[in-house]
Design a protein around this motif. Structure first.
Motif, PDB file in Angstrom:
ATOM      1  N   VAL A 239     -84.272 -41.793 -32.314  1.00 32.22           N
ATOM      2  CA  VAL A 239     -84.754 -43.148 -32.610  1.00 32.22           C
ATOM      3  C   VAL A 239     -85.230 -43.245 -34.058  1.00 32.22           C
ATOM      4  O   VAL A 239     -85.579 -42.235 -34.681  1.00 32.22           O
ATOM      5  CB  VAL A 239     -85.924 -43.560 -31.675  1.00 32.22           C
ATOM      6  CG1 VAL A 239     -85.552 -43.421 -30.214  1.00 32.22           C
ATOM      7  CG2 VAL A 239     -87.184 -42.776 -31.994  1.00 32.22           C
ATOM      8  N   GLY A 240     -85.268 -44.473 -34.573  1.00 34.10           N
ATOM      9  CA  GLY A 240     -85.752 -44.669 -35.943  1.00 34.10           C
ATOM     10  C   GLY A 240     -86.278 -46.077 -36.157  1.00 34.10           C
ATOM     11  O   GLY A 240     -86.046 -46.976 -35.334  1.00 34.10           O
ATOM     12  N   SER A 241     -86.988 -46.257 -37.276  1.00 35.17           N
ATOM     13  CA  SER A 241     -87.549 -47.558 -37.668  1.00 35.17           C
ATOM     14  C   SER A 241     -86.998 -47.938 -39.025  1.00 35.17           C
ATOM     15  O   SER A 241     -87.084 -47.147 -39.974  1.00 35.17           O
ATOM     16  CB  SER A 241     -89.076 -47.469 -37.798  1.00 35.17           C
ATOM     17  OG  SER A 241     -89.692 -47.636 -36.561  1.00 35.17           O
ATOM     18  N   SER A 242     -86.518 -49.165 -39.127  1.00 39.14           N
ATOM     19  CA  SER A 242     -85.929 -49.643 -40.382  1.00 39.14           C
ATOM     20  C   SER A 242     -86.904 -49.602 -41.565  1.00 39.14           C
ATOM     21  O   SER A 242     -86.531 -49.250 -42.679  1.00 39.14           O
ATOM     22  CB  SER A 242     -85.427 -51.067 -40.130  1.00 39.14           C
ATOM     23  OG  SER A 242     -85.533 -51.872 -41.245  1.00 39.14           O
ATOM     24  N   HIS A 243     -88.197 -49.943 -41.294  1.00 37.25           N
ATOM     25  CA  HIS A 243     -89.116 -50.109 -42.436  1.00 37.25           C
ATOM     26  C   HIS A 243     -89.486 -48.797 -43.101  1.00 37.25           C
ATOM     27  O   HIS A 243     -90.108 -48.786 -44.158  1.00 37.25           O
ATOM     28  CB  HIS A 243     -90.384 -50.861 -42.000  1.00 37.25           C
ATOM     29  CG  HIS A 243     -91.301 -50.068 -41.125  1.00 37.25           C
ATOM     30  ND1 HIS A 243     -92.428 -49.462 -41.603  1.00 37.25           N
ATOM     31  CD2 HIS A 243     -91.247 -49.774 -39.804  1.00 37.25           C
ATOM     32  CE1 HIS A 243     -93.042 -48.838 -40.599  1.00 37.25           C
ATOM     33  NE2 HIS A 243     -92.345 -49.014 -39.500  1.00 37.25           N
ATOM     34  N   LYS A 244     -89.124 -47.662 -42.479  1.00 35.41           N
ATOM     35  CA  LYS A 244     -89.407 -46.363 -43.126  1.00 35.41           C
ATOM     36  C   LYS A 244     -88.177 -45.883 -43.885  1.00 35.41           C
ATOM     37  O   LYS A 244     -88.140 -44.769 -44.384  1.00 35.41           O
ATOM     38  CB  LYS A 244     -89.764 -45.308 -42.082  1.00 35.41           C
ATOM     39  CG  LYS A 244     -90.807 -45.764 -41.092  1.00 35.41           C
ATOM     40  CD  LYS A 244     -92.086 -45.035 -41.220  1.00 35.41           C
ATOM     41  CE  LYS A 244     -92.950 -45.349 -40.025  1.00 35.41           C
ATOM     42  NZ  LYS A 244     -94.344 -45.153 -40.282  1.00 35.41           N
ATOM     43  N   MET A 245     -87.103 -46.694 -43.893  1.00 38.16           N
ATOM     44  CA  MET A 245     -85.884 -46.292 -44.595  1.00 38.16           C
ATOM     45  C   MET A 245     -85.405 -47.445 -45.477  1.00 38.16           C
ATOM     46  O   MET A 245     -84.240 -47.744 -45.512  1.00 38.16           O
ATOM     47  CB  MET A 245     -84.815 -45.824 -43.608  1.00 38.16           C
ATOM     48  CG  MET A 245     -84.564 -46.771 -42.464  1.00 38.16           C
ATOM     49  SD  MET A 245     -83.475 -46.144 -41.155  1.00 38.16           S
ATOM     50  CE  MET A 245     -81.911 -45.991 -41.966  1.00 38.16           C
ATOM     51  N   PHE A 246     -86.378 -48.091 -46.150  1.00 38.14           N
ATOM     52  CA  PHE A 246     -86.112 -49.139 -47.156  1.00 38.14           C
ATOM     53  C   PHE A 246     -85.699 -50.476 -46.547  1.00 38.14           C
ATOM     54  O   PHE A 246     -85.313 -51.388 -47.263  1.00 38.14           O
ATOM     55  CB  PHE A 246     -85.062 -48.679 -48.185  1.00 38.14           C
ATOM     56  CG  PHE A 246     -85.386 -47.362 -48.843  1.00 38.14           C
ATOM     57  CD1 PHE A 246     -86.432 -47.279 -49.750  1.00 38.14           C
ATOM     58  CD2 PHE A 246     -84.676 -46.201 -48.536  1.00 38.14           C
ATOM     59  CE1 PHE A 246     -86.750 -46.074 -50.357  1.00 38.14           C
ATOM     60  CE2 PHE A 246     -84.989 -44.986 -49.135  1.00 38.14           C
ATOM     61  CZ  PHE A 246     -86.024 -44.921 -50.043  1.00 38.14           C
ATOM     62  N   GLY A 247     -85.738 -50.591 -45.215  1.00 38.28           N
ATOM     63  CA  GLY A 247     -85.366 -51.841 -44.560  1.00 38.28           C
ATOM     64  C   GLY A 247     -86.587 -52.656 -44.171  1.00 38.28           C
ATOM     65  O   GLY A 247     -87.733 -52.276 -44.437  1.00 38.28           O
ATOM     66  N   PRO A 248     -86.367 -53.800 -43.525  1.00 42.27           N
ATOM     67  CA  PRO A 248     -87.493 -54.665 -43.133  1.00 42.27           C
ATOM     68  C   PRO A 248     -88.255 -54.125 -41.926  1.00 42.27           C
ATOM     69  O   PRO A 248     -87.747 -53.262 -41.199  1.00 42.27           O
ATOM     70  CB  PRO A 248     -86.800 -55.978 -42.773  1.00 42.27           C
ATOM     71  CG  PRO A 248     -85.410 -55.601 -42.400  1.00 42.27           C
ATOM     72  CD  PRO A 248     -85.056 -54.385 -43.202  1.00 42.27           C
ATOM     73  N   THR A 249     -89.454 -54.652 -41.710  1.00 39.66           N
ATOM     74  CA  THR A 249     -90.222 -54.305 -40.513  1.00 39.66           C
ATOM     75  C   THR A 249     -89.653 -55.065 -39.308  1.00 39.66           C
ATOM     76  O   THR A 249     -88.857 -55.993 -39.458  1.00 39.66           O
ATOM     77  CB  THR A 249     -91.700 -54.701 -40.663  1.00 39.66           C
ATOM     78  OG1 THR A 249     -91.750 -56.070 -41.049  1.00 39.66           O
ATOM     79  CG2 THR A 249     -92.425 -53.859 -41.679  1.00 39.66           C
ATOM     80  N   GLY A 250     -90.076 -54.656 -38.119  1.00 39.49           N
ATOM     81  CA  GLY A 250     -89.718 -55.404 -36.908  1.00 39.49           C
ATOM     82  C   GLY A 250     -88.365 -55.072 -36.332  1.00 39.49           C
ATOM     83  O   GLY A 250     -87.902 -55.734 -35.403  1.00 39.49           O
ATOM     84  N   VAL A 251     -87.715 -54.045 -36.866  1.00 39.27           N
ATOM     85  CA  VAL A 251     -86.431 -53.649 -36.283  1.00 39.27           C
ATOM     86  C   VAL A 251     -86.284 -52.133 -36.362  1.00 39.27           C
ATOM     87  O   VAL A 251     -86.770 -51.496 -37.292  1.00 39.27           O
ATOM     88  CB  VAL A 251     -85.246 -54.392 -36.977  1.00 39.27           C
ATOM     89  CG1 VAL A 251     -85.106 -54.015 -38.430  1.00 39.27           C
ATOM     90  CG2 VAL A 251     -83.936 -54.168 -36.237  1.00 39.27           C
ATOM     91  N   GLY A 252     -85.652 -51.593 -35.355  1.00 37.80           N
ATOM     92  CA  GLY A 252     -85.389 -50.160 -35.298  1.00 37.80           C
ATOM     93  C   GLY A 252     -84.260 -49.955 -34.314  1.00 37.80           C
ATOM     94  O   GLY A 252     -83.614 -50.930 -33.883  1.00 37.80           O
ATOM     95  N   PHE A 253     -84.053 -48.715 -33.956  1.00 35.30           N
ATOM     96  CA  PHE A 253     -82.914 -48.479 -33.073  1.00 35.30           C
ATOM     97  C   PHE A 253     -83.116 -47.229 -32.234  1.00 35.30           C
ATOM     98  O   PHE A 253     -83.992 -46.407 -32.513  1.00 35.30           O
ATOM     99  CB  PHE A 253     -81.632 -48.318 -33.915  1.00 35.30           C
ATOM    100  CG  PHE A 253     -81.586 -46.991 -34.633  1.00 35.30           C
ATOM    101  CD1 PHE A 253     -80.966 -45.885 -34.063  1.00 35.30           C
ATOM    102  CD2 PHE A 253     -82.218 -46.820 -35.862  1.00 35.30           C
ATOM    103  CE1 PHE A 253     -80.948 -44.650 -34.704  1.00 35.30           C
ATOM    104  CE2 PHE A 253     -82.208 -45.590 -36.510  1.00 35.30           C
ATOM    105  CZ  PHE A 253     -81.570 -44.514 -35.928  1.00 35.30           C
TER     106      PHE A 253
END
Ligand code: PMP
Length: 560
Positions: A239-253
């Motif tokens: 699993v991962g979170s977008s906001h820790k990889m230069f992306g926006p908050t509120g989304v992950g996968f």
């Protein structure tokens, strides 16, 4: 182009540093800044191509659905998942882990063959997001097992923590030896957010599979730093979170193998995840859509797509730069003798380190150090980093964590080291100055100007605190809600308070409050305005809101 020009060019991709040039940001593990391409993608999507996905068939909606689904494929390719259907969207890593743990609990209760055993192995250093969902699963299953079973010998689920040594270093043999036929799941981070170490997931999942256990990996801290290949890692979920990889908050996968995603039940139900609904029964779509009830974070996914392209394009540069900066940071830190780094024994690390401060065998509070760093606009995190069990194991009340990204530069590290040295010097220096005990603490604030002078006086005041003995640092005297642990005890027969806190600044503030409280009768204390007293001494407006909130809890006890 020379190296510093290249670094400058990379940094310029991040508008944050133009809007806030004085900020030295060393907290990328909490969240990374966003490059212009991510910001533009989201703004364009909102302004120009706003439509819901998977619902309508008019052209705009079909286009947006295509773009949105293309990012699922892009992410699958980025982490080398076999197919886009192995990726489901979530609000973040936390939600993805909850979804997986909830579903696995259902499989356990249904005696599904994917669930074998009665134990979940978790590393002590896991983020709470990778502890609590498993703890909830265990509680739910055990409650149901004990409520419905007539059999007294029914097996209960249990968690088995595997810990690092007292320096924060893992001996992985201990983990391999812990895995047995009774292990159902190993839940582990790819990279620890508190220590920075990269765990050998390939070996761990291979060992788990030898014993028919599932290996669930929290990749949140890995994705902005490492080449992630979920098939090579061999894990069952990632699993991962977008906001820790230069992306926006509120989304992950979440990524899962076909076998796992097929078996897991939906976590939430509602629109879009169904094939057919009637009042007697409903049929759900297959994975990944069965996990995606309701309108998803469409613009978040599009922004994540831009972030993935950004990381993919720059990964080699990011890795090289972070390694250089991190080596430089460690060299500088090694010259400060009060710094004790944790988890540095592991050779495989991302550019993140955790430290505590020790002087002549006494610990210096990282909350006190933070005051100087904050004053110099250095953004980093102190505390437990959502890894309380690790802090308990290491017997520290938290650490100061520095996490570097490729948009940092040598000057950021130099500034951090300079301010850190000065903070440590001042914290230690105030040890050796004698306080004037012929004057009251309060009177020594008369005419003091400027926060440096006020803070120096607060630290000197700490020496006059009626100290509560360590044997009494227990729950009964603990003041909840303070930034750091505070203990306060009242002894009625001599009408006196004693207190303690690990932070010297807080000890100073307590000394000032207790000097007053201990001079009043119980009746006078109940009506005395302690907050106004600190304000009149010129102290309050130099304190952070969280400090003031903590002091309010202390004052409530003094006035009780
Ligand atoms: N796992 C790890 C290792 C993390 O560092 C974090 C965030 N600090 C999380 C999980 C939770 O991520 P989020 O809050 O984005 O869901």
């Amino acid at each position: 182009m020379d190296l510093s020009a290249i670094m400058q060019e990379f940094r310029q991709e991040f508008p944050f540093f133009k809007s806030y040039p004085e900020c030295i940001y060393l907290d990328s593990a909490a969240t990374t800044h966003k490059p212009q391409c991510v910001i533009d993608t989201i703004a364009q999507a909102q302004a120009q191509s706003n439509a819901n996905v998977h619902r309508s068939s008019y052209q705009l909606a079909a286009d947006v659905t295509r773009q949105y689904e293309a990012i699922r494929s892009r992410l699958a390719h980025f982490i080398n998942a076999p197919d886009s259907q192995n990726i489901f969207w979530a609000k973040g890593a936390t939600e993805a882990l909850n979804l997986i743990a909830y579903g696995l609990g259902e499989l356990c209760l249904a005696n599904h063959p994917l669930w074998q055993g009665n134990e979940i192995i978790i590393l002590t250093s896991e983020h709470h997001a990778n502890i609590l969902p498993w703890q909830q699963l265990i509680q739910r299953v055990n409650q149901i097992r004990s409520a419905y079973s007539q059999n007294e010998h029914i097996k209960m689920l249990r968690v088995t923590p595997v810990s690092p040594d007292k320096n924060g270093d893992y001996q992985y043999d201990e983990l391999y030896n812990a895995i047995s036929d009774d292990t159902a799941i190993i839940a582990i981070a790819h990279v620890s957010n508190a220590l920075g170490c990269i765990h050998p997931i390939e070996n761990i999942s291979a060992k788990a599979h030898q014993y028919n256990a599932l290996c669930i990996v929290d990749g949140t801290q890995a994705l902005a730093h490492l080449n992630v290949d979920v098939q090579a890692l061999g894990c069952d979920a990632y699993v991962g979170s977008s906001h820790k990889m230069f992306g926006p908050t509120g989304v992950g996968f979440g990524y899962g193998t076909d076998v796992l995603l097929d078996a897991l039940p939906p976590y939430q139900v509602g629109g879009e995840m169904i094939e057919h609904v009637s009042f007697t029964s409903s049929r759900f779509q297959s994975y990944p859509h069965k996990f995606e009830a309701g309108t998803p974070n469409i613009h978040g996914v599009l922004g994540l797509g831009a972030a993935i392209n950004f990381v993919d394009k720059h990964l080699a540069y990011i890795q090289r730069t972070e390694e250089n900066l991190f080596t430089y940071l460690l060299t500088q830190l090694s010259q400060i003798k009060q710094v004790r780094l944790l988890g540095q024994g592991n050779l495989h690390k991302i550019s993140l380190c955790s430290m505590v401060f020790v002087h002549n065998g006494d610990s210096l509070s990282h909350y006190d150090v933070l005051r100087w760093l904050d004053e110099a606009n250095i953004a980093l995190r102190v505390g437990h980093h959502c890894a309380m069990p690790l802090m308990q194991h290491l017997e520290v009340d938290g650490t100061l964590r520095v996490s570097i990204s490729a948009y940092n530069c040598v000057a950021d590290i130099d500034m951090f080291i300079d301010v850190l040295k000065s903070a440590i010097d001042q914290l230690i220096g105030s040890h050796d100055i004698l306080i004037n005990d012929s004057l009251s603490l309060a009177s020594q604030f008369n005419g003091l100007q400027g926060y440096e002078n006020i803070f120096r006086q607060i630290m000197l005041s700490s020496k006059a605190l009626p100290v509560l003995d360590a044997s009494k640092h227990i729950d009964a005297y603990h003041v909840a809600g303070c930034e750091v642990d505070v203990w306060l005890m009242y002894t009625p027969h001599n009408n006196a308070f004693e207190a303690f806190a690990n932070s010297k600044i807080i000890r100073g503030l307590l000394a000032i409050l207790l000097e007053k409280a201990n001079s009043l009768t119980a009746k006078e204390r109940r009506i005395f305005d302690f907050s106004g007293y600190l304000t009149a001494l010129g102290i309050t407006h130099h304190l952070s809101q969280s400090r003031v909130n903590g002091l309010d809890r202390v004052i409530a006890k003094l006035s009780a």
